[in-house]
Design a protein around this motif. Structure first.
Motif, PDB file in Angstrom:
ATOM      1  N   SER A  51      44.914  32.053  32.681  1.00  0.00           N
ATOM      2  CA  SER A  51      45.234  32.698  31.406  1.00  0.00           C
ATOM      3  C   SER A  51      44.108  32.529  30.386  1.00  0.00           C
ATOM      4  N   GLY A  52      43.197  31.582  30.657  1.00  0.00           N
ATOM      5  CA  GLY A  52      42.102  31.342  29.726  1.00  0.00           C
ATOM      6  C   GLY A  52      42.282  30.088  28.902  1.00  0.00           C
ATOM      7  N   LYS A  53      43.380  29.372  29.130  1.00  0.00           N
ATOM      8  CA  LYS A  53      43.600  28.123  28.415  1.00  0.00           C
ATOM      9  C   LYS A  53      42.879  26.997  29.146  1.00  0.00           C
ATOM     10  N   ILE A  54      42.201  26.159  28.379  1.00  0.00           N
ATOM     11  CA  ILE A  54      41.435  25.057  28.964  1.00  0.00           C
ATOM     12  C   ILE A  54      41.760  23.761  28.227  1.00  0.00           C
ATOM     13  N   ILE A  55      42.016  22.699  28.987  1.00  0.00           N
ATOM     14  CA  ILE A  55      42.280  21.375  28.416  1.00  0.00           C
ATOM     15  C   ILE A  55      41.151  20.443  28.846  1.00  0.00           C
ATOM     16  N   CYS A  56      40.490  19.833  27.874  1.00  0.00           N
ATOM     17  CA  CYS A  56      39.375  18.917  28.135  1.00  0.00           C
ATOM     18  C   CYS A  56      39.821  17.482  27.902  1.00  0.00           C
ATOM     19  N   THR A  57      39.534  16.597  28.842  1.00  0.00           N
ATOM     20  CA  THR A  57      39.855  15.177  28.689  1.00  0.00           C
ATOM     21  C   THR A  57      38.623  14.343  29.012  1.00  0.00           C
ATOM     22  N   GLY A  58      38.599  13.123  28.473  1.00  0.00           N
ATOM     23  CA  GLY A  58      37.544  12.188  28.823  1.00  0.00           C
ATOM     24  C   GLY A  58      36.496  11.957  27.757  1.00  0.00           C
ATOM     25  N   ALA A  59      36.505  12.715  26.678  1.00  0.00           N
ATOM     26  CA  ALA A  59      35.521  12.522  25.612  1.00  0.00           C
ATOM     27  C   ALA A  59      35.827  11.238  24.848  1.00  0.00           C
ATOM     28  N   ASN A  61      45.111  14.936  21.254  1.00  0.00           N
ATOM     29  CA  ASN A  61      45.506  13.544  21.431  1.00  0.00           C
ATOM     30  C   ASN A  61      44.275  12.653  21.422  1.00  0.00           C
ATOM     31  N   VAL A  62      44.412  11.471  20.809  1.00  0.00           N
ATOM     32  CA  VAL A  62      43.334  10.481  20.801  1.00  0.00           C
ATOM     33  C   VAL A  62      43.921   9.156  21.258  1.00  0.00           C
ATOM     34  N   LEU A  63      43.270   8.513  22.230  1.00  0.00           N
ATOM     35  CA  LEU A  63      43.705   7.213  22.727  1.00  0.00           C
ATOM     36  C   LEU A  63      42.636   6.189  22.364  1.00  0.00           C
ATOM     37  N   ALA A  64      43.054   5.094  21.744  1.00  0.00           N
ATOM     38  CA  ALA A  64      42.110   4.058  21.334  1.00  0.00           C
ATOM     39  C   ALA A  64      42.672   2.680  21.653  1.00  0.00           C
ATOM     40  N   VAL A  65      41.787   1.716  21.821  1.00  0.00           N
ATOM     41  CA  VAL A  65      42.198   0.332  22.042  1.00  0.00           C
ATOM     42  C   VAL A  65      41.557  -0.534  20.965  1.00  0.00           C
ATOM     43  N   CYS A  66      42.243  -1.625  20.652  1.00  0.00           N
ATOM     44  CA  CYS A  66      41.774  -2.539  19.625  1.00  0.00           C
ATOM     45  C   CYS A  66      42.285  -3.926  19.985  1.00  0.00           C
ATOM     46  N   SER A  67      41.507  -4.935  19.685  1.00  0.00           N
ATOM     47  CA  SER A  67      41.925  -6.291  20.007  1.00  0.00           C
ATOM     48  C   SER A  67      42.050  -7.100  18.726  1.00  0.00           C
ATOM     49  N   MET A  68      43.237  -7.670  18.505  1.00  0.00           N
ATOM     50  CA  MET A  68      43.468  -8.516  17.336  1.00  0.00           C
ATOM     51  C   MET A  68      42.822  -9.880  17.574  1.00  0.00           C
ATOM     52  N   PRO A  69      42.387 -10.560  16.518  1.00  0.00           N
ATOM     53  CA  PRO A  69      41.764 -11.875  16.699  1.00  0.00           C
ATOM     54  C   PRO A  69      42.780 -12.994  16.925  1.00  0.00           C
ATOM     55  N   PHE A  70      44.008 -12.627  17.277  1.00  0.00           N
ATOM     56  CA  PHE A  70      45.070 -13.611  17.517  1.00  0.00           C
ATOM     57  C   PHE A  70      46.067 -13.046  18.519  1.00  0.00           C
ATOM     58  N   GLU A 113      36.708 -10.199   8.566  1.00  0.00           N
ATOM     59  CA  GLU A 113      36.448  -9.733   9.919  1.00  0.00           C
ATOM     60  C   GLU A 113      37.021  -8.328  10.125  1.00  0.00           C
ATOM     61  N   ALA A 114      36.161  -7.383  10.490  1.00  0.00           N
ATOM     62  CA  ALA A 114      36.601  -6.011  10.731  1.00  0.00           C
ATOM     63  C   ALA A 114      37.034  -5.870  12.188  1.00  0.00           C
ATOM     64  N   LEU A 115      38.048  -5.055  12.408  1.00  0.00           N
ATOM     65  CA  LEU A 115      38.531  -4.813  13.772  1.00  0.00           C
ATOM     66  C   LEU A 115      37.764  -3.645  14.376  1.00  0.00           C
ATOM     67  N   ASP A 116      37.347  -3.800  15.629  1.00  0.00           N
ATOM     68  CA  ASP A 116      36.667  -2.718  16.328  1.00  0.00           C
ATOM     69  C   ASP A 116      37.703  -1.853  17.020  1.00  0.00           C
ATOM     70  N   ILE A 117      37.783  -0.592  16.615  1.00  0.00           N
ATOM     71  CA  ILE A 117      38.675   0.374  17.265  1.00  0.00           C
ATOM     72  C   ILE A 117      37.804   1.180  18.229  1.00  0.00           C
ATOM     73  N   ILE A 118      38.078   1.051  19.520  1.00  0.00           N
ATOM     74  CA  ILE A 118      37.281   1.732  20.541  1.00  0.00           C
ATOM     75  C   ILE A 118      38.066   2.936  21.051  1.00  0.00           C
ATOM     76  N   ILE A 119      37.544   4.117  20.827  1.00  0.00           N
ATOM     77  CA  ILE A 119      38.192   5.344  21.299  1.00  0.00           C
ATOM     78  C   ILE A 119      37.856   5.511  22.779  1.00  0.00           C
ATOM     79  N   THR A 120      38.898   5.570  23.610  1.00  0.00           N
ATOM     80  CA  THR A 120      38.685   5.650  25.061  1.00  0.00           C
ATOM     81  C   THR A 120      38.873   7.058  25.618  1.00  0.00           C
ATOM     82  N   ASN A 121      39.648   7.896  24.929  1.00  0.00           N
ATOM     83  CA  ASN A 121      39.892   9.237  25.449  1.00  0.00           C
ATOM     84  C   ASN A 121      40.293  10.180  24.315  1.00  0.00           C
TER      85      ASN A 121
END
Length: 185
Positions: free
Chosen positions: A63-71, A104-113, A7-15
């Motif tokens: 200053s020209g610096k831009i931070i993108c979130t939500g992808a 930064n990368v934020l991900a969620v994963c659910s273990m089968p237990f 069984e493979a674990l699904d890693i879902i990238i949320t942000n």
């Protein structure tokens, strides 16, 4: 992961959080007045600009610096950042897209237990901490990957890391440790 477990674990990238520079000074008032989907925050000294496709929110500083979130992927973050740069070019700024970096990368994963958090923390004491009065999850920090894993008793985990590869490696590394501490059914 264990080769016997098919069984493979699904890693879902949320942000995905990324930064880039425009290499020019930006007039926030002009962006606020002429741009679309824009929120001007003069007390903080920034403008929030939202894109619908890909769904991204950008914090823009003068200053020209831009931070993108939500992808939801690194490629989507880069596409959204380039689209933002193009929007700013259309407003009359001499924008040059440079220094793009996924921060930064934020991900969620659910273990089968489910997991016994107290046992998990005791087995991995120096790098795992569990304070049930403060937070319902155990925190496990992986220094060499620069990743942090939040483990909940339900088996749900939240992983924060500098890129998608490190997040996937962190899940692979923590799976056997969690498997040892699974709750009996």
């Amino acid at each position: 992961m264990d080769s016997s477990n098919e069984e493979a674990l699904d890693i879902i990238i949320t942000n995905v959080v990324a930064t880039f520079r425009t290499r020019c000074h930006l007039n926030l008032r002009t962006i606020a007045l002429e741009g679309i989907n824009v929120i001007y925050k003069p007390e903080v000294g920034k403008v929030l600009m939202k894109l619908r496709k890909p769904k991204i929110t950008a914090s823009i500083w003068s200053s020209g610096k831009i931070i993108c979130t939500g992808a939801t992927s690194e490629d989507e973050a880069k596409l959204g950042a380039r689209r933002l740069a193009r929007c700013l070019q259309k407003l009359g700024f001499r924008v040059r897209f440079s220094a793009f970096k996924v921060v930064n990368v934020l991900a969620v994963c659910s273990m089968p237990f489910a997991v016994r958090l107290i046992d998990f923390t005791k087995n991995n004491r120096p790098i795992a901490s569990y304070e049930p009065e403060l937070h319902p999850a155990a925190t496990y920090r992986i220094k060499h990957l620069k990743a942090t894993v939040q483990v909940f008793s339900t088996g749900s985990i939240t992983v924060t890391g500098p890129n998608v590869q490190n997040v996937a490696t962190a899940v692979e590394q923590i799976y056997p440790l969690l498997f040892e501490c699974q709750k009996p059914l």
